[in-house]
Design a protein around this motif. Structure first.
Motif, PDB file in Angstrom:
ATOM      1  N   LEU A   1       0.801  -1.274  -0.092  1.00 11.74           N
ATOM      2  CA  LEU A   1      -0.029   0.068   0.037  1.00 11.74           C
ATOM      3  C   LEU A   1       1.024   1.289  -0.132  1.00 11.74           C
ATOM      4  N   GLU A   2       1.854   1.128   0.654  1.00 13.33           N
ATOM      5  CA  GLU A   2       2.973   2.451   0.849  1.00 13.33           C
ATOM      6  C   GLU A   2       3.505   2.578  -0.634  1.00 13.33           C
ATOM      7  N   SER A   3       3.799   1.549  -1.435  1.00 12.51           N
ATOM      8  CA  SER A   3       4.433   1.801  -2.760  1.00 12.51           C
ATOM      9  C   SER A   3       3.288   1.989  -3.684  1.00 12.51           C
ATOM     10  N   LEU A   4       2.168   1.816  -3.467  1.00 12.68           N
ATOM     11  CA  LEU A   4       0.950   2.218  -4.383  1.00 12.68           C
ATOM     12  C   LEU A   4       0.710   3.728  -3.988  1.00 12.68           C
ATOM     13  N   ARG A   5       0.865   4.194  -2.738  1.00 19.22           N
ATOM     14  CA  ARG A   5       0.656   5.437  -2.387  1.00 19.22           C
ATOM     15  C   ARG A   5       1.856   6.326  -2.794  1.00 19.22           C
ATOM     16  N   ASP A   6       3.063   5.850  -3.111  1.00 18.18           N
ATOM     17  CA  ASP A   6       4.105   6.829  -3.649  1.00 18.18           C
ATOM     18  C   ASP A   6       3.755   6.718  -5.190  1.00 18.18           C
ATOM     19  N   THR A   7       3.385   5.552  -5.620  1.00 16.11           N
ATOM     20  CA  THR A   7       3.169   5.733  -7.127  1.00 16.11           C
ATOM     21  C   THR A   7       2.123   6.837  -7.291  1.00 16.11           C
ATOM     22  N   ALA A   8       0.881   6.695  -6.734  1.00 12.53           N
ATOM     23  CA  ALA A   8      -0.203   7.885  -6.735  1.00 12.53           C
ATOM     24  C   ALA A   8       0.312   9.112  -6.586  1.00 12.53           C
ATOM     25  N   GLU A   9       1.123   9.478  -5.664  1.00 15.61           N
ATOM     26  CA  GLU A   9       1.634  10.731  -5.561  1.00 15.61           C
ATOM     27  C   GLU A   9       2.731  11.250  -6.405  1.00 15.61           C
ATOM     28  N   SER A  10       3.414  10.297  -7.340  1.00 11.32           N
ATOM     29  CA  SER A  10       3.904  10.492  -8.386  1.00 11.32           C
ATOM     30  C   SER A  10       3.195  10.894  -9.513  1.00 11.32           C
ATOM     31  N   ALA A  11       1.990  10.750  -9.719  1.00  9.20           N
ATOM     32  CA  ALA A  11       1.270  11.161 -10.472  1.00  9.20           C
ATOM     33  C   ALA A  11       0.280  12.013 -10.249  1.00  9.20           C
ATOM     34  N   GLY A  12       0.508  12.878  -8.987  1.00  7.23           N
ATOM     35  CA  GLY A  12      -0.086  14.032  -8.276  1.00  7.23           C
ATOM     36  C   GLY A  12      -1.613  13.793  -7.928  1.00  7.23           C
ATOM     37  N   LEU A  13      -1.608  12.320  -7.577  1.00  2.07           N
ATOM     38  CA  LEU A  13      -3.073  11.869  -6.803  1.00  2.07           C
ATOM     39  C   LEU A  13      -2.710  11.513  -5.359  1.00  2.07           C
ATOM     40  N   THR A  14      -3.839  11.369  -4.638  1.00  4.86           N
ATOM     41  CA  THR A  14      -3.533  10.883  -3.191  1.00  4.86           C
ATOM     42  C   THR A  14      -4.482   9.989  -2.897  1.00  4.86           C
ATOM     43  N   LEU A  15      -3.864   9.071  -1.838  1.00  7.84           N
ATOM     44  CA  LEU A  15      -4.234   7.863  -1.308  1.00  7.84           C
ATOM     45  C   LEU A  15      -4.570   7.846   0.079  1.00  7.84           C
ATOM     46  N   ALA A  16      -5.716   8.017   0.555  1.00  9.33           N
ATOM     47  CA  ALA A  16      -5.787   7.992   1.974  1.00  9.33           C
ATOM     48  C   ALA A  16      -4.958   7.205   2.943  1.00  9.33           C
ATOM     49  N   LYS A  17      -4.613   7.969   4.032  1.00  9.22           N
ATOM     50  CA  LYS A  17      -3.634   7.480   4.859  1.00  9.22           C
ATOM     51  C   LYS A  17      -3.829   7.674   6.307  1.00  9.22           C
TER      52      LYS A  17
END
Length: 774
Positions: free
Chosen positions: A495-511
């Motif tokens: 999930l942390e890896s997915l969160r990083d990928t999302a942030e790299s695309a300018g998106l956010t994942l709840a934390k």
């Protein structure tokens, strides 16, 4: 406590006494043990040695590693080789350490729930216990598995003076196999063959030896593509004669002991090229005044349990296969065609045995209850998805027209309610278009298209999910064992890896909270509004754990359901057959429900069919890779667009937009500089320029290689995001547009990738310093 085995003796024992003692004490068989048992000391030991030697010469004893034992008895801990299941489904094993004369002893394996699934040819270390039954001499309990059946390889045969060699077709495998003249099996030059390991390599640097077991024909033939995967992954594609004979002897089930559902318009909706039809549906408004706006849904499933009974030849073969395997040009079925394509297929206009569930839902799509029936149905129509959707959209044909008002529209009304319930439940809503490979009559790829995703598909899915939930809930309520379909929550690190990928695309994942599927859906919906939808969908899929079968209920994370078991496809999944038998047992419908062996071996069965499911998935994926390589092999030199879909120390993978094919860009072609592979960050970073290559970057590539036999595809990188690659003195060198040659990019994604790389290196450095300090 170790038992006392001293036998007071005043003289030397007779030969018979020695043999009797060894037979009673198989674990204590050295000369020292024997001497201690009979109280022999001093010079008498010489006479004992003489007695043992005479018994050995007479064939009554066998000396191995300074111990004596009866050659007609097996040691208490033995090496065994597993045989195929017998008619009752029991596993027997061949003792590899038996050197006696006469009939070889029989050894029955007694499985435990924690044991791994064993197959024919596996070698095991087991603890033996002598029994005195008629059908076997020993019972064995697994200590550990020490080897599998001989390794097999599929490859191209090349003749040599000594016999031949096999060139494996596995991607990335360059190890050849040597075949001696007598082991070639008549194979011809360039022929596709299947072989098994025949012995170790000759000499320290020699090639492993193989024996050809089957000739598969021309490897370039279009229809050899799926055949390669079938043999490569060990999927059985021929039914034993006894299984076919048992299937051919089956007769259609009658109405006796069944509910008559033949007048109910249960229709089947399948792909236009469906090879089997195992589910039928019907819906109507609920006439209960307390459920205004509600619906009654029926799902009827082929009653495979009536034909495939526990311990039968059909059952053993179905369990061994675990599931059907589907390829663009063929199906390797779990059951013979007499069942899968005939007696268990809900064809139009013919009576068919079924297990049906009647479910009531309210206007909001909530399930109010269910009841199961063992019935006999007769479908009025076998329809396909496209014609059903066309009818609902205003273009019925001669077949769907008469069914539109009485059958199809009520189905869609019920689906509207189920869709509303789904929206509230928020199962994972991945958008990964399925690519469909189309073949001509000769098996050659004509096109690679995106499969249609119609409401008709979604309707069937929602009806099947509801029926699966109903089956699991019913069996839980009746305290009947079953196999659950389990999908556990994704691990935190993914999930942390997915969160990083999302942030790299300018998106956010709840934390900072317990992650639910609706949080992931929020991310997916954000991505749908950008150009990053495919990247985020793939990254989300990769963060998920793999679903599996288990007799323990751990819930289904992806579907956001607590109780879920597979009930709707017993023609092609053994798990569903187990659930059907459980329903038979729970409702006392007959003696063809769960057997004692079924229940005892649920854990082992779950592991086995989870493994066969993964085996089929890999074979289907490899087949798709080979068909795509064959399709692209006629377009060498063409340019394509895609995205970076994988990063490895040897290069990067690019997934093409047009076909979905994945190809490798070797790291040696990226530039004259050295690229550092960072596993934690999932990036490649140029040693001199500092440029970062990460997942999801847009790419333009040129196709330089496509090998249909292996499925391998190689690209030359032309452009990555907005960097252009140009040849420089035989190497490759990046040239940035508007940033100066060789300078790293400054996009948010690259900045984050570089920060991740730096952070990962810092973490590793701190971890190393802590280890050194401790």
């Amino acid at each position: 406590m170790r038992p006392c085995y001293l036998i007071p003796m005043s003289k030397l024992p007779t030969k018979a006494e020695v043999l009797d003692w060894i037979s009673a004490n198989p674990t204590l068989t050295s000369k020292r043990d024997i001497a201690k048992a009979f109280g022999i000391k001093g010079a008498d030991r010489i006479d004992l040695k003489r007695i043992l030697r005479e018994l050995e010469d007479e064939g009554h004893l066998e000396k191995r590693k300074k111990t004596y034992r009866d050659p007609d008895r097996l040691p208490p801990v033995s090496v065994l080789q597993v045989k195929a299941p017998d008619a009752n489904g029991d596993l027997f094993a061949q003792p590899l350490e038996w050197h006696g004369e006469g009939v070889e002893p029989t050894v029955l394996l007694i499985p435990r729930a924690s044991d791994p699934a064993l197959g024919e040819g596996d070698r095991i270390l087991a603890r033996l216990q002598v029994v005195h039954e008629v059908d076997h001499n020993y019972e064995a309990r697994l200590i550990r598995r020490i080897g599998a059946s001989p390794r097999r390889v599929v490859g191209i045969f090349r003749k040599t003076a000594e016999g031949g060699r096999i060139m494996p077709i596995d991607k990335g495998s360059d190890k050849e196999w040597m075949v001696e003249t007598e082991a070639t099996g008549g194979a011809q030059e360039g022929e596709l063959v299947e072989a098994e390991q025949a012995g170790p390599a000759r000499g320290r640097m020699g090639l492993p030896r193989a024996r050809i077991v089957e000739r598969l024909g021309d490897p370039t033939a279009p229809r050899a593509v799926s055949l390669i995967a079938i043999h490569q992954h060990g999927i059985p594609d021929d039914f034993p004669p006894e299984v076919l004979a048992e299937a051919d002897s089956m007769k259609p089930a009658g109405l006796s002991g069944r509910t008559d559902l033949r007048d109910m318009p249960l229709i089947t909706i399948d792909p236009v090229d469906a090879r089997d039809r195992d589910d039928a549906i019907f819906a109507e408004p609920d006439d209960d005044p307390q459920n205004e706006g509600g619906h009654v849904l029926w799902v009827a499933i082929a009653d495979v349990a009536h034909y495939v009974t526990p311990g039968s030849a059909l059952d053993r073969e179905a369990k061994s296969r675990g599931n059907s395997s589907y390829f663009p040009d063929r199906v390797v079925p779990m059951l013979p065609d007499r069942l899968s394509g005939d007696l268990c297929s809900l064809h139009e206009g013919v009576p068919r045995a079924c297990i049906a569930v009647r479910m009531r839902i309210d206007a909001a799509g909530n399930k109010l209850g269910q009841r199961f029936y063992r019935g006999l149905m007769r479908s009025p129509a076998s329809l396909n998805y496209a014609e059903v959707q066309a009818a609902i959209d205003g273009s019925p044909n001669d077949k769907t027209g008469p069914l539109l008002e009485p059958v199809l529209k009520p189905l869609y009304d019920a689906y509207d309610a189920l869709r509303a319930a789904r929206e509230r439940r928020q199962p994972l809503d991945l958008d990964l278009p399925e690519r469909k490979i189309k073949l001509d009559e000769d098996g050659k790829v004509t096109s690679v298209d995106f499969a249609d995703r119609l409401d008709a598909h979604k309707l069937i899915e929602e009806f099947m999910v509801l029926a699966n939930v109903a089956a699991a809930e019913t069996l839980i309520a009746k305290d009947t064992p079953l196999l659950f379909r389990v999908h556990e929550e994704p691990p935190q690190e993914k999930l942390e890896s997915l969160r990083d990928t999302a942030e790299s695309a300018g998106l956010t994942l709840a934390k900072g909270q317990v992650l639910k599927t609706h949080h992931l859906n929020q991310l997916l919906h954000q991505a749908a509004k950008t150009g990053e939808s495919e990247l985020i969908n793939l990254a989300t899929l990769r963060s998920m754990t793999q679903a599996y079968y288990s007799p323990k209920n751990f819930g289904h994370f992806g579907l956001a359901l607590q109780n879920y078991g597979h009930f709707t496809s017993p023609i092609r999944r053994y798990s569903d057959l187990i659930v059907h038998r459980a329903l038979v047992t729970a409702h006392k419908w007959g003696d063809d429900g769960l057997s004692v062996q079924d229940i005892e071996r649920l854990e082992t069965t779950a592991q086995h069919i989870s493994d066969t499911e993964r085996r089929s998935m890999m074979a289907e994926r490899d087949t798709t890779d080979r068909y795509l390589a064959a399709f692209l092999s006629e377009r060498l030199g063409a340019e394509f667009t895609g995205r970076v879909s994988g990063i490895a120390k040897f290069g990067l993978f690019v997934k093409l937009d047009e076909t979905g094919a994945d190809g490798l860009v070797p790291i040696g072609t990226l530039g004259n500089e050295y690229f550092h592979f960072d596993r934690d960050a999932g990036t490649l970073m140029g040693g001199s320029t500092g440029r970062i290559i990460g997942l999801g970057m847009r790419a333009r590539v040129k196709l330089v290689e496509a090998a249909p036999v292996t499925g391998g595809i190689a690209f030359e990188l032309l452009e990555l995001d907005d960097d252009e690659y140009q040849s420089v003195q035989g190497g490759r060198q990046a040239r940035g547009r508007g940033r100066g040659r060789g300078k790293p990019g400054t996009s948010p994604r690259r900045k984050l990738a570089k920060a991740k790389t730096k952070d990962a290196k810092t973490k590793r450095k701190v971890s190393r310093q802590r280890r050194e300090k401790n």
